[in-house]
Design a protein around this motif. Structure first.
Motif, mmCIF file in Angstrom:
data_model
loop_
_atom_site.group_PDB
_atom_site.id
_atom_site.type_symbol
_atom_site.label_atom_id
_atom_site.label_comp_id
_atom_site.label_asym_id
_atom_site.label_seq_id
_atom_site.Cartn_x
_atom_site.Cartn_y
_atom_site.Cartn_z
ATOM 1 N N ARG A 1 0.851 -1.191 0.000
ATOM 2 C CA ARG A 1 0.000 0.000 0.000
ATOM 3 C C ARG A 1 0.881 1.233 0.000
ATOM 4 N N GLY A 2 0.331 2.344 -0.380
ATOM 5 C CA GLY A 2 1.065 3.608 -0.326
ATOM 6 C C GLY A 2 2.280 3.622 -1.222
ATOM 7 N N PHE A 3 3.392 4.092 -0.666
ATOM 8 C CA PHE A 3 4.638 4.246 -1.424
ATOM 9 C C PHE A 3 5.097 2.911 -2.012
ATOM 10 N N ALA A 4 4.933 1.829 -1.268
ATOM 11 C CA ALA A 4 5.386 0.514 -1.723
ATOM 12 C C ALA A 4 4.594 0.014 -2.927
ATOM 13 N N ALA A 5 3.389 0.494 -3.091
ATOM 14 C CA ALA A 5 2.549 0.049 -4.200
ATOM 15 C C ALA A 5 2.846 0.811 -5.493
ATOM 16 N N MET A 6 3.623 1.887 -5.390
ATOM 17 C CA MET A 6 3.932 2.709 -6.568
ATOM 18 C C MET A 6 5.039 2.064 -7.400
ATOM 19 N N SER A 7 5.054 2.424 -8.661
ATOM 20 C CA SER A 7 6.139 1.949 -9.525
ATOM 21 C C SER A 7 7.448 2.587 -9.070
ATOM 22 N N ALA A 8 8.550 1.933 -9.406
ATOM 23 C CA ALA A 8 9.867 2.453 -9.028
ATOM 24 C C ALA A 8 10.082 3.848 -9.620
ATOM 25 N N GLU A 9 9.591 4.058 -10.816
ATOM 26 C CA GLU A 9 9.755 5.364 -11.464
ATOM 27 C C GLU A 9 9.022 6.458 -10.689
ATOM 28 N N LYS A 10 7.799 6.152 -10.250
ATOM 29 C CA LYS A 10 7.025 7.138 -9.503
ATOM 30 C C LYS A 10 7.668 7.406 -8.136
ATOM 31 N N GLN A 11 8.200 6.361 -7.494
ATOM 32 C CA GLN A 11 8.891 6.540 -6.224
ATOM 33 C C GLN A 11 10.099 7.458 -6.387
ATOM 34 N N ARG A 12 10.890 7.238 -7.451
ATOM 35 C CA ARG A 12 12.064 8.089 -7.705
ATOM 36 C C ARG A 12 11.647 9.533 -7.936
ATOM 37 N N LYS A 13 10.567 9.736 -8.668
ATOM 38 C CA LYS A 13 10.101 11.087 -8.965
ATOM 39 C C LYS A 13 9.715 11.817 -7.679
ATOM 40 N N ILE A 14 8.969 11.145 -6.812
ATOM 41 C CA ILE A 14 8.545 11.753 -5.552
ATOM 42 C C ILE A 14 9.751 12.013 -4.649
ATOM 43 N N ALA A 15 10.668 11.046 -4.567
ATOM 44 C CA ALA A 15 11.857 11.220 -3.737
ATOM 45 C C ALA A 15 12.710 12.378 -4.252
ATOM 46 N N SER A 16 12.808 12.503 -5.557
ATOM 47 C CA SER A 16 13.577 13.593 -6.155
ATOM 48 C C SER A 16 12.966 14.943 -5.790
#
Length: 81
Positions: free
Chosen positions: A11-26
């Motif tokens: 759920r949440g961050f873990a459910a996102m694609s790796a690309e979307k996680q990188r974008k948010i972290a950036s």
């Protein structure tokens, strides 16, 4: 009354694609730098952190053990003889 069981699906961050996680972290990193609250390593802090990580890896038995040839080549790359 119905008892709910916990789902094992991410759920949440873990459910996102790796690309979307990188974008948010950036975006978070850029915001922290703009605000002036981001941590920036200097060479001394980075050396201490690396040493601490290496000690933890050796304590757990997960550290890479260099052969004499690997150690020699690593020393040559760093400019130390």
């Amino acid at each position: 009354m119905m008892v709910q069981t916990h789902s094992s699906s991410p759920r949440g961050f873990a459910a996102m694609s790796a690309e979307k996680q990188r974008k948010i972290a950036s975006m978070g990193g850029k915001a922290a730098h703009a605000k002036g609250t981001a941590h920036e390593f200097d060479s001394t802090t980075a050396r201490i952190a690396g040493k601490k990580g290496g000690q933890a890896a050796h304590a757990k038995g997960t550290a890479h053990v260099f052969s004499s040839q690997e150690a020699r080549l690593a020393g040559l790359k760093s400019g130390k003889r």
